[in-house]
Design an enzyme around this catalytic site. Structure first.
Site, PDB file in Angstrom:
ATOM      1  N   TYR A   1       7.635  11.767   8.133  1.00  0.00           N
ATOM      2  CA  TYR A   1       7.938  10.558   7.359  1.00  0.00           C
ATOM      3  C   TYR A   1       9.300  10.571   6.705  1.00  0.00           C
ATOM      4  O   TYR A   1       9.684   9.595   6.084  1.00  0.00           O
ATOM      5  CB  TYR A   1       6.814  10.326   6.333  1.00  0.00           C
ATOM      6  CG  TYR A   1       5.481  10.336   7.043  1.00  0.00           C
ATOM      7  CD1 TYR A   1       5.111   9.253   7.835  1.00  0.00           C
ATOM      8  CD2 TYR A   1       4.641  11.455   7.015  1.00  0.00           C
ATOM      9  CE1 TYR A   1       3.908   9.272   8.557  1.00  0.00           C
ATOM     10  CE2 TYR A   1       3.446  11.481   7.725  1.00  0.00           C
ATOM     11  CZ  TYR A   1       3.098  10.393   8.493  1.00  0.00           C
ATOM     12  OH  TYR A   1       1.939  10.420   9.222  1.00  0.00           O
TER      13      TYR A   1
ATOM     14  N   HIS B 185      -6.146  12.384  13.183  1.00  0.00           N
ATOM     15  CA  HIS B 185      -7.216  12.154  12.189  1.00  0.00           C
ATOM     16  C   HIS B 185      -8.322  11.247  12.732  1.00  0.00           C
ATOM     17  O   HIS B 185      -9.373  11.096  12.109  1.00  0.00           O
ATOM     18  CB  HIS B 185      -6.641  11.516  10.917  1.00  0.00           C
ATOM     19  CG  HIS B 185      -5.610  12.372  10.240  1.00  0.00           C
ATOM     20  ND1 HIS B 185      -5.883  13.653   9.817  1.00  0.00           N
ATOM     21  CD2 HIS B 185      -4.312  12.137   9.923  1.00  0.00           C
ATOM     22  CE1 HIS B 185      -4.775  14.177   9.269  1.00  0.00           C
ATOM     23  NE2 HIS B 185      -3.810  13.276   9.333  1.00  0.00           N
TER      24      HIS B 185
ATOM     25  N   ASP C 199       1.332  19.484  12.758  1.00  0.00           N
ATOM     26  CA  ASP C 199       1.420  18.472  11.705  1.00  0.00           C
ATOM     27  C   ASP C 199       0.946  19.117  10.390  1.00  0.00           C
ATOM     28  O   ASP C 199       0.152  20.051  10.415  1.00  0.00           O
ATOM     29  CB  ASP C 199       0.501  17.304  12.077  1.00  0.00           C
ATOM     30  CG  ASP C 199       0.604  16.126  11.120  1.00  0.00           C
ATOM     31  OD1 ASP C 199       1.257  15.139  11.488  1.00  0.00           O
ATOM     32  OD2 ASP C 199       0.024  16.197  10.009  1.00  0.00           O
TER      33      ASP C 199
ATOM     34  N   ASP D 188       5.815  16.151   9.678  1.00  0.00           N
ATOM     35  CA  ASP D 188       5.693  16.151   8.223  1.00  0.00           C
ATOM     36  C   ASP D 188       5.594  17.582   7.712  1.00  0.00           C
ATOM     37  O   ASP D 188       5.568  17.822   6.503  1.00  0.00           O
ATOM     38  CB  ASP D 188       4.501  15.297   7.763  1.00  0.00           C
ATOM     39  CG  ASP D 188       3.278  15.466   8.642  1.00  0.00           C
ATOM     40  OD1 ASP D 188       3.210  16.461   9.394  1.00  0.00           O
ATOM     41  OD2 ASP D 188       2.374  14.603   8.569  1.00  0.00           O
TER      42      ASP D 188
ATOM     43  N   ASP E  97       0.866  -1.184   0.000  1.00  0.00           N
ATOM     44  CA  ASP E  97       0.000   0.000   0.000  1.00  0.00           C
ATOM     45  C   ASP E  97       0.899   1.228   0.000  1.00  0.00           C
ATOM     46  O   ASP E  97       1.406   1.633   1.043  1.00  0.00           O
ATOM     47  CB  ASP E  97      -0.928  -0.005   1.223  1.00  0.00           C
ATOM     48  CG  ASP E  97      -1.860   1.211   1.220  1.00  0.00           C
ATOM     49  OD1 ASP E  97      -1.624   2.165   0.431  1.00  0.00           O
ATOM     50  OD2 ASP E  97      -2.814   1.221   2.015  1.00  0.00           O
TER      51      ASP E  97
ATOM     52  N   HIS F  58      -0.880  17.879   8.094  1.00  0.00           N
ATOM     53  CA  HIS F  58      -2.241  17.519   7.699  1.00  0.00           C
ATOM     54  C   HIS F  58      -3.241  18.142   8.661  1.00  0.00           C
ATOM     55  O   HIS F  58      -2.925  18.347   9.835  1.00  0.00           O
ATOM     56  CB  HIS F  58      -2.417  16.001   7.714  1.00  0.00           C
ATOM     57  CG  HIS F  58      -1.493  15.277   6.786  1.00  0.00           C
ATOM     58  ND1 HIS F  58      -0.292  14.744   7.209  1.00  0.00           N
ATOM     59  CD2 HIS F  58      -1.591  15.012   5.460  1.00  0.00           C
ATOM     60  CE1 HIS F  58       0.313  14.165   6.178  1.00  0.00           C
ATOM     61  NE2 HIS F  58      -0.446  14.320   5.097  1.00  0.00           N
TER      62      HIS F  58
END
Ligand code: X5A
Ligand code: ZN
Length: 819
Positions: A305, A135, A172, A265, A20, A174
């Site tokens: 990451y 999230h 972050d 990130d 994935d 996101h």
């Protein structure tokens, strides 16, 4: 111990069991690499290590539905295919047989951290956890997140510790939509998130990630979304976001606890974020947050990451939590246009909910520079081939940057504070040094001869102590010191400290003078004219070099520091601070055939800020005078909207903070000022405190400079219209040069002559009669090689500039900066 580090090896167990490309970046090495570097740097050893415990199901129930918890419990017994099938029901999620255990440890780690901080066992801390949390929603896993670690920690802090106001800072890259949903109607939790958005074209592709989403019902105004509509945001953009959006609201909110959704990130080299903030930026963000909530900051890992960028950034965060000085921010302190538009749009969306924004000019949001979809590259698909190429490029760029920045060689310098004069009645923490040393008598006397006030009024012993403290800061033995000055000699002592710092090789000196302290008349933006530098010493010799002034120190016994004629540099006590910064001298090299430069170096070496009762005036971009605001709100506005943008834009290597006669600052105000000025200066601060001040003030300054959180400012009280007007006036004048002052995108209709603002600093004027080709020099820290020419409007000459009669009036000159 000051800082907790919560971890458990079992959290390295979950890993992706099938192909994935989207999920493979969330790997066990994220934790092992970060922990490894913390150990290698000796940081882990300085923290209180706590082994994470599993959260109970009741604790999970603070946020999640019982059915969801039951479902997750069931995953422990599933086979790979069943796990994959279940994972497919969520967006960007993978399960592993160890996921449930690990996710419970991640939640438990956050709870332990909050307990350790709220019981006073530590001041702050970091939980290094997997899986991440922000999230995750009440009944849904999402974006690698299983349980919402930070949200559960917040609920726990409210229920078990009775807190009423919690700030969540989600840095972050996101959008933590899970956290937003959980608290969107809750005014007791202020949720701030910045995130890569690209007008909705970036994951998780939600309208509710935009700035106009401000919360629901009672919670309106307690959700703050700052969407980045372009990749490539960097240190200046993040700093602007903190200074102009987060911090003003956070101070008004007055949290009792700060939780950080600490995803890295958002750092350079990350394949998801594609941003450019360098690791030390996270040290600065962490330092800024520590002035809130009595320093109670709990950071919990989210994303990140790029293993190298992640682990460097984690180290920077922990260093800041430990109270270590932060390395200076690299790159020009010039926010991107798109970032300013985002900042403007979130301020406009929040203005109904926050008084601290209401008093400022908020121009309506113009079409952002990025909003036309045509011609914009389509977003990279996570895991796709182009994505991999981009990631590889970013990684290469990052490695180069890290090498160049000597980040790895930045030594941890623990702040020590020396006191003199006022210390009798003080009980200070044992790790604050009481410094009793003094400079040599002949050296002190030589400096004292510069000033009548010193020679006559000041006991040489007191001066000698100040010199000694300063010497030790410049030598790197202490970061900061506090010394008492006697009222009649305050200005002269400060003047001596400035001269001494410059002569010892300080490249950029920020002087913040509060109260009745005028700028020494012969101090210019560049330092002192050489002839007045060290009048007492015939040996004094000043030689211009490519990198600024190199010279012998005048008085005293410091000939050992004299550089040889071939020597490039002064023996600089903090060489790691500046290699990445282009000097203004280089940037603005006016062709010497046009301009005879005389003895002045082009490098701006001093920034003088005077905070006092009366005027608001910017005599040059390096000489600013502002009134002392009458209210807490006004004071905060001044600090966040003016003092810090200037300080970060200038990037001083030393701050002289002088609280002179009638300085008028209350102890908490002085403490906050010192705490905030410490950050941009690598914690190198010498505070000179008027002897008439209370010993408590000296004590609180010592503690703050040592890294303690400043005491509470008192109830938030809006700024007076007069204070706001003065602030606007100064900002308007200074904004064209100090780009970090900006809070809105360019309007696009500015005349070219205004590019550098109403005035550039004139260095030279043509002699009488040749007025038509006046040459001017704009002093601007922004890189200019991109532009062939600049038009600079000249400013009436400051009195300290050479030349007969000064400048007549504004005249325009054109010059071409050398490549
Ligand atoms: C915690 C976090 C990112 C999910 C990205 C999915 N999640 N494309 O960084
Ligand atoms: Zn993320």
């Amino acid at each position: 111990m000051r800082t907790a580090l919560v971890y458990h090896e079992d959290m390295t167990a979950p890993r992706l069991l099938w192909e994935d490309p989207e999920c493979e970046i969330e790997c066990p090495e994220r934790l092992t690499t970060a922990m490894g570097l913390l150990q290698q740097r000796g940081l882990e050893q300085r923290c209180l290590r706590l082994a994470a415990r599993e959260a109970s199901e009741a604790e999970l129930g603070l946020v999640h539905s019982p059915e969801y918890v039951v479902l997750l419990r069931g995953t422990q017994a599933l086979g790979t295919e069943e796990l994959q099938a279940l994972s497919g029901q969520y967006d960007a999620v993978y399960f592993h047989p160890s996921t449930f255990h690990s996710a419970r440890l991640a939640v438990g780690a956050g709870l332990q951290l909050v307990d350790a901080v709220l019981t006073g066992a530590v001041h702050n801390g970091l939980a290094l956890v997997r899986p991440p949390g922000h999230h995750s929603q009440r009944a849904a896993a999402n974006g690698f997140c299983v349980f919402n670690n930070v949200a559960i920690a917040a609920k726990h802090a409210q229920q078990k510790h009775g807190l009423h106001r919690i700030l969540i800072v989600d840095w972050d890259i996101h959008h933590g939509q899970g956290t937003q949903y959980i608290f969107e109607d809750d005014p007791s939790v202020l949720y701030f998130s910045w995130h890569r958005y690209e007008h909705g074209r970036f994951w998780p592709y939600l309208q509710e990630s935009d700035a106009v989403a401000v919360g629901q019902g009672q919670g309106r105004g307690f959700t703050v979304n700052l969407p980045w509509n372009q990749v490539g945001m960097g240190n200046a953009d993040y700093m602007a976001a903190f200074l102009h959006v987060l911090l003003p609201l956070a101070f008004e909110f007055d949290p009792e606890l700060v939780l950080v959704s600490a995803g890295f990130d958002s750092a350079i080299g990350d394949p998801e974020g594609q941003m450019q903030a360098t690791p030390e930026c996270f040290a600065h963000l962490t330092q800024l947050l520590q002035v809130l909530a009595s320093g109670r900051v709990c950071a919990m890992l989210e994303g990140g990451y790029n293993l190298e960028s992640l682990s460097e950034s984690v180290c920077m965060t922990v260093q800041a939590l430990l109270g270590d000085p932060a390395p200076p921010l690299s790159g020009p302190m010039v926010p991107h246009c798109s970032a300013l538009e985002s900042i403007q749009s979130v301020r406009a969306a929040q203005v109904p909910h926050w008084t601290s924004l209401q008093q400022q000019d908020l121009t309506p949001v113009l079409s952002p520079s990025t909003c036309t979809p045509e011609g914009r590259p389509s977003p990279l698909l996570s895991g796709g081939p182009e994505f991999k190429v981009a990631a590889a490029q970013a990684t290469a760029a990052l490695s180069a940057l890290l090498d160049q920045m000597h980040l790895r060689r930045t030594p941890p310098v623990r702040t020590a504070v020396s006191l003199t004069g006022l210390d009798a009645a003080l009980a200070l923490p044992s790790d604050i040094l009481h410094q009793e040393g003094s400079a040599l008598k002949e050296e002190t006397q030589a400096w004292a001869r510069l000033h009548e006030a010193l020679a006559k009024d000041e006991p040489v012993s007191a001066l000698g102590k100040v010199l000694y403290l300063l010497d030790r800061i410049l030598d790197g033995q202490e970061s900061s010191s506090v010394a008492a000055t006697r009222a009649p000699a305050a200005a002269a002592t400060l003047d001596m400290a400035i001269r001494c710092s410059l002569s010892r090789g300080a490249q950029r000196l920020l002087c913040v003078a509060v109260g009745q302290l005028d700028r020494p008349p012969d101090l210019t933006d560049d330092g002192y004219a050489p002839c007045v530098m060290c009048p007492s010493s015939p040996a004094s010799l000043w030689v211009p070099r490519r990198n600024g002034w190199v010279g012998q120190r005048g008085p005293g016994n410091n000939a050992r520091r004299v550089s040889s004629t071939e020597g490039q540099h002064f023996q600089h006590p903090y060489p790691q601070t500046l290699p990445h910064l282009p000097t203004l001298e280089g940037e603005w090299a006016v062709t010497h055939t046009h301009v005879s430069m005389g003895p002045l170096s082009l490098k701006r070496r001093t920034l003088w800020l005077n905070i006092r009762g009366k005027e608001a005036a910017a005599l040059s971009m390096f000489h600013v005078s502002m009134p002392l605001p009458g209210t807490t709100g006004g004071f905060l506005n001044y600090l966040l909207a003016l003092v810090l943008p200037l300080a970060y834009g200038f990037q001083p290597d030393l701050v002289l903070l002088a609280l002179g006669p009638a300085h008028g600052l209350r102890d908490p105000q002085a403490a906050l000022l010192a705490a905030l000025l410490r950050a941009p200066a690598g914690c190198r601060v010498l505070a000179l405190v008027d002897e008439e001040s209370t010993p408590q003030l000296a004590g609180v300054l010592a503690q703050v400079l040592h890294g303690e959180a400043p005491p509470c400012l008192g109830p938030f009280c809006v700024a007076s219209p007069e204070d706001m007007q003065a602030l606007m006036h100064l900002r308007g004048q200074l904004e064209p040069q100090w780009k970090l002052l900006q809070v809105a995108g360019e309007t696009g209709n500015k005349a070219p002559a205004d590019c550098l603002g109403p005035w550039g600093t004139a260095l030279l004027q043509s002699s009488e009669g040749r007025g038509a080709h006046v040459l001017g020099l704009g002093c601007c820290p922004e890189p200019v090689h991109s532009r062939a020419t600049r038009i600079v409007r000249l400013f009436p000459a400051p009195t300290s500039l050479p030349g007969p009669g000064g400048l007549k009036s504004a005249r325009v000159g054109v010059f071409t900066p050398q490549k």
